[in-house]
Design a protein around this motif. Structure first.
Motif, PDB file in Angstrom:
ATOM      1  N   GLN A 150       0.863  -1.179   0.000  1.00 12.06           N
ATOM      2  CA  GLN A 150       0.000   0.000   0.000  1.00 12.06           C
ATOM      3  C   GLN A 150       0.902   1.232   0.000  1.00 12.06           C
ATOM      4  OE1 GLN A 150      -2.159   1.450   3.646  1.00 12.06           O
ATOM      5  NE2 GLN A 150      -3.908   0.691   2.467  1.00 12.06           N
ATOM      6  N   VAL A 151       0.583   2.200  -0.866  1.00 17.55           N
ATOM      7  CA  VAL A 151       1.367   3.425  -0.956  1.00 17.55           C
ATOM      8  C   VAL A 151       0.440   4.604  -0.676  1.00 17.55           C
ATOM      9  CG1 VAL A 151       2.853   4.855  -2.411  1.00 17.55           C
ATOM     10  CG2 VAL A 151       2.871   2.358  -2.681  1.00 17.55           C
ATOM     11  N   VAL A 152       0.865   5.445   0.270  1.00 15.82           N
ATOM     12  CA  VAL A 152       0.063   6.592   0.694  1.00 15.82           C
ATOM     13  C   VAL A 152       0.913   7.860   0.549  1.00 15.82           C
ATOM     14  CG1 VAL A 152      -1.227   7.639   2.610  1.00 15.82           C
ATOM     15  CG2 VAL A 152      -1.187   5.138   2.349  1.00 15.82           C
ATOM     16  N   HIS A 153       0.305   8.901   0.016  1.00  7.19           N
ATOM     17  CA  HIS A 153       0.951  10.210  -0.083  1.00  7.19           C
ATOM     18  C   HIS A 153       0.407  11.063   1.057  1.00  7.19           C
ATOM     19  CE1 HIS A 153       1.187  14.417  -1.427  1.00  7.19           C
ATOM     20  NE2 HIS A 153       2.284  14.031  -2.064  1.00  7.19           N
ATOM     21  N   ILE A 154       1.302  11.585   1.899  1.00  7.90           N
ATOM     22  CA  ILE A 154       0.895  12.432   3.021  1.00  7.90           C
ATOM     23  C   ILE A 154       1.467  13.826   2.812  1.00  7.90           C
ATOM     24  CG2 ILE A 154       1.125  12.857   5.506  1.00  7.90           C
ATOM     25  CD1 ILE A 154       1.034   9.866   5.938  1.00  7.90           C
ATOM     26  N   LEU A 155       0.618  14.822   2.975  1.00  3.92           N
ATOM     27  CA  LEU A 155       1.039  16.216   2.937  1.00  3.92           C
ATOM     28  C   LEU A 155       0.733  16.826   4.293  1.00  3.92           C
ATOM     29  CD1 LEU A 155       0.560  18.827   0.179  1.00  3.92           C
ATOM     30  CD2 LEU A 155       0.045  19.384   2.529  1.00  3.92           C
ATOM     31  N   LEU A 156       1.782  17.255   4.977  1.00  3.93           N
ATOM     32  CA  LEU A 156       1.613  17.924   6.262  1.00  3.93           C
ATOM     33  C   LEU A 156       1.887  19.410   6.079  1.00  3.93           C
ATOM     34  CD1 LEU A 156       3.443  15.455   8.689  1.00  3.93           C
ATOM     35  CD2 LEU A 156       1.002  15.649   8.259  1.00  3.93           C
TER      36      LEU A 156
END
Length: 121
Positions: free
Chosen positions: A30-36
């Motif tokens: 599973q690949v997740v893109h996180i923007l903080l």
């Protein structure tokens, strides 16, 4: 060939309250893109699978277990399963991270991780 435009993927509701988009998923990964955004962070939590963080943009703090380290673009961080971890953006710019979970967590593993996170607040 399958090409995915991250900007067109809707953010997933999550207990962290941040922009997190599942951009790729198979039975194995599973690949997740996180923007903080500045001042945002994940809640400290553990996963039942191994995780790799790849920093796409910006600077932030990665905490894994008892260790905290400042990280920046093009760094790769290994986060072993069952070790509590967290990401922080203490900068004034965005912090973008690619999260790779392997093997892909099951629905039950995700529910346990969320439950334990909510119980420690």
């Amino acid at each position: 060939m399958k090409i995915i435009n991250v900007a067109k993927i809707q953010t997933n509701q999550n207990p962290h309250g941040v922009d997190a988009r599942k951009i790729f998923e198979t039975e194995h990964v599973q690949v997740v893109h996180i923007l903080l955004k500045p001042g945002e962070h994940l809640k400290k939590h553990s996963t039942a699978v191994d995780v790799v963080f790849y920093i796409l943009e910006g600077e932030g703090i990665v905490e894994i277990g008892d260790e905290k380290q400042k990280v920046s673009k093009d760094m790769l961080i290994d986060s072993p399963k069952d070790i509590p971890h967290c990401l922080f953006n203490e900068s004034t710019d965005i912090f973008r991270v690619l999260v790779v979970k392997t093997p892909k967590p099951t629905d039950m593993q995700n529910k346990r991780a969320i439950s334990s996170m909510l119980n420690t607040e």
